[in-house]
Design an enzyme around this catalytic site. Structure first.
Site, PDB file in Angstrom:
ATOM      1  N   ARG A 131       0.827  -1.200   0.000  1.00 24.35           N
ATOM      2  CA  ARG A 131       0.000   0.000   0.000  1.00 24.35           C
ATOM      3  C   ARG A 131       0.861   1.250   0.000  1.00 24.35           C
ATOM      4  O   ARG A 131       1.964   1.258   0.548  1.00 24.35           O
ATOM      5  CB  ARG A 131      -0.892   0.047   1.246  1.00 24.35           C
ATOM      6  CG  ARG A 131      -1.920  -1.066   1.290  1.00 24.35           C
ATOM      7  CD  ARG A 131      -2.801  -0.907   2.501  1.00 24.35           C
ATOM      8  NE  ARG A 131      -1.986  -0.687   3.686  1.00 24.35           N
ATOM      9  CZ  ARG A 131      -2.363   0.045   4.720  1.00 24.35           C
ATOM     10  NH1 ARG A 131      -3.529   0.648   4.723  1.00 24.35           N
ATOM     11  NH2 ARG A 131      -1.573   0.180   5.758  1.00 24.35           N
ATOM     12  N   SER A 195       8.080  -4.847   6.746  1.00 21.44           N
ATOM     13  CA  SER A 195       7.843  -5.766   7.863  1.00 21.44           C
ATOM     14  C   SER A 195       8.566  -7.095   7.697  1.00 21.44           C
ATOM     15  O   SER A 195       7.941  -8.156   7.572  1.00 21.44           O
ATOM     16  CB  SER A 195       6.341  -5.982   8.007  1.00 21.44           C
ATOM     17  OG  SER A 195       5.721  -4.728   8.062  1.00 21.44           O
ATOM     18  N   ASP A 248       6.173  -3.055  10.960  1.00 23.10           N
ATOM     19  CA  ASP A 248       4.724  -2.847  11.147  1.00 23.10           C
ATOM     20  C   ASP A 248       4.305  -2.899  12.618  1.00 23.10           C
ATOM     21  O   ASP A 248       3.357  -2.217  13.026  1.00 23.10           O
ATOM     22  CB  ASP A 248       3.882  -3.820  10.295  1.00 23.10           C
ATOM     23  CG  ASP A 248       4.236  -5.272  10.493  1.00 23.10           C
ATOM     24  OD1 ASP A 248       5.221  -5.564  11.195  1.00 23.10           O
ATOM     25  OD2 ASP A 248       3.524  -6.135   9.930  1.00 23.10           O
TER      26      ASP A 248
HETATM   27 MG    MG Z   1      -0.157  -5.319   7.662  1.00 27.59          MG
END
Ligand code: MG
Ligand code: ADP
Length: 522
Positions: A131, A195, A248
């Site tokens: 994203r 992450s 994250d």
């Molecule tokens: Mg996530």
């Protein structure tokens, strides 16, 4: 002798008819009983089945298979002690290199207080979706954001690392163009939520130690991923500067702390699992930054790797082993492979298959027993969201479970089939919740604050109907009674949190405010 014989004969004569009568009576009772029972079954099949399989654990063979997942209270406490030791190994400079639970300092030392203000970009890479976000921090504990999801094709996920970062830069260009952020004369600060386990050297430099969760791009391990990203951004002449790399979990903690200052833990239960927490610098032997106030730093535990040295083998099942050997990272992320969304559905599928092979399940669907084209036989075809769906069913109707089973090729499943599959799902997700609870309890007992808020993000926690309640219940018996805790669902921690870190790190925040809806771009 004669009289004796006579007596014997006459006694035999007397006894025989009695025995026959009794036998006749017994036989009649049996026949009537069987007939009545058969009639009862035919008349009320559902009730009969409900009686037989309402508790699938009562079937010894099924119980034996599913019991292999059970973790006793003593084992759980043992797991907590081992995890605590592994964490200390990760934090100590003399043992860090051999440690499996790496306990990386994040270089984020301050949590936000809600007054942060500015317009920041964030990238969120690390699992199912990639994203890009534009976030406005309003300075009054509120944020507005616009974001778009971009697909990372499988070929890029396991291809050349250069292609991955070029692809990211291309998506960023497309996003900024649409949002009219290109050529504005402003260089936007960018927080990169990446992450995967990274050895950070500062807020904006981080070497990838290993890929996890389905990613395996060449030429990235041991490289500075911020540099790789910035090089790709510069090559496309994009006016953005990556000022922070954020895990994250850290983003989740930060986003939650923006609204609730007692937040001291960030937890992810999504594609993978991981947690971070605020640690005092005097406990961080690997710390190479300064010791000024605040004498604390957020530690990214990377607890997904707990067990990679074999210390959790005593609770692993043959299904866990199978998941591991057929994964793209065998021997790695052992704890994660028992807990997170990428694996839970697959564990359920493997248990179902085992029961089918032992002829304990789908008995009226023997045609599928060797039909390897049914989704049941394909890796990954029992999605973790199916586990949530199955566990949403209450009572004996099993409408959701039936739908799920039809999805994997079992048409018109019986009551028994549904009850057994639900039982399997329940045990698999319970085990995951118990393990996650044990991990959190170790952290809360370590932080030693009277009250700690845990910010949680990830679709498994968000959408599973029981996970959060199970986890809280198990934690209540594992957390020291002097410490209170609250579990809070974090709103888009990996996006907003990274922006927050970037905003604090950057000296020239921007002022515009925008609100858009999220949309998917393929
Ligand atoms: Mg996530
Ligand atoms: P990520 O961790 O990649 O950032 P998410 O937090 O959305 O992304 O987690 C994705 C994982 O959550 C996937 O492995 C998926 O199987 C799982 N998942 C998605 N929907 C559900 C659901 N309804 N119930 C349980 N797990 C789900």
């Amino acid at each position: 002798m004669m009289s004796l014989n006579f007596a014997q004969i006459s006694q035999d004569d007397l006894i025989s008819p009695m025995i026959w009568k009794a036998a006749y009576g017994f036989a009649t009772t049996c026949i009537l009983g069987v007939a009545a029972y058969a009639g009862y079954r035919v008349g009320t099949p559902e009730r009969y089945q409900a009686r037989q399989h309402l508790n699938p654990e009562l079937n010894d063979q099924i119980k034996k298979v599913v019991d292999s997942l059970k973790i006793t209270d003593d084992q759980l406490i043992n797991i907590m002690q081992i995890l605590e030791e592994e964490m200390n190994t990760g934090l100590s400079s003399s043992t860090h290199n051999q440690a499996t639970v790496k306990m990386f300092p994040s270089y984020v030392q301050n949590v936000p207080n809600g007054t942060e203000i500015g317009q920041v970009l964030a990238l969120d890479l690390g699992g199912t979706n990639f994203r890009i976000l534009l976030i406005d921090l309003h300075g009054n504990s509120t944020v507005e954001s616009t974001s778009r999801i971009f697909v990372i094709p499988q070929s890029i996920m396991i291809g050349d690392g250069k292609h991955l970062f070029h692809h990211i830069a291309e998506c960023l260009h497309e996003f900024m163009e649409k949002e009219h952020l290109l050529n504005t004369g402003i260089c936007y600060p960018l927080g990169f939520t990446f992450s995967f386990p990274c050895q950070q050297e500062s807020l904006a430099s981080a070497r990838l130690t290993t890929w996890t969760k389905g990613f395996n791009c060449s030429g990235v391990v041991n490289e500075d991923v911020v540099k790789l990203l910035q090089d790709a951004i510069n090559e496309k002449h994009i006016n953005a500067k990556c000022v922070a790399l954020v895990n994250d979990t850290v983003g989740t903690l930060m986003a939650c702390a923006y609204k609730d200052p007692s937040t001291a833990i960030g937890l992810i239960l999504g594609t993978g699992t991981n947690a971070c927490y605020i640690e005092s610098l005097d406990k961080v032997g690997t710390w190479n930054g300064n010791y000024d106030e605040p004498k604390q730093v957020i530690i990214n535990t990377e607890w997904g790797a707990f067990g990679d040295n074999g210390c959790l083998n005593f609770i692993r099942t043959k299904y866990d082993e199978e998941i591991d050997v057929s994964s793209i990272n065998p021997g790695k992320q052992i704890f994660e492979k028992m807990i997170s969304g990428m694996y839970i559905g697959e564990i359920v599928r493997l248990i179902i298959l085992d029961l089918v092979q032992q002829e304990l399940l789908f008995l009226s669907h023997r045609d599928i027993y060797r039909d390897y084209t049914t989704p049941l036989y394909n890796r990954g075809e029992f999605y973790t969201k199916f586990v949530s769906t199955v566990e949403t069913d209450e009572g004996i109707q099993f409408s959701n479970t039936r739908r799920v089973l039809e999805n994997i090729g079992i048409q018109n499943p019986t009551y028994n089939d549904c009850a057994i599959v639900q039982y399997i799902c329940r045990q698999v997700s319970k085990r995951a919740a118990r393990l996650a609870a044990a991990g959190l309890a170790v952290l809360i007992n370590r932080i030693r604050k009277p009250h700690v808020t845990v910010g949680v993000d990830g679709s498994l926690y968000r959408y599973h109907p029981r996970f959060k309640y199970d986890m809280k219940r198990y934690m209540e018996s594992l957390v020291n009674k002097d410490f209170q805790f609250t579990l809070t669902l974090s709103d888009d921690g990996s996006g907003v949190g990274a922006a927050m870190v970037a905003c604090v790190a950057d000296a020239s925040p921007c002022k515009e405010t925008r609100v858009y809806d999220e949309e998917i771009v393929s």
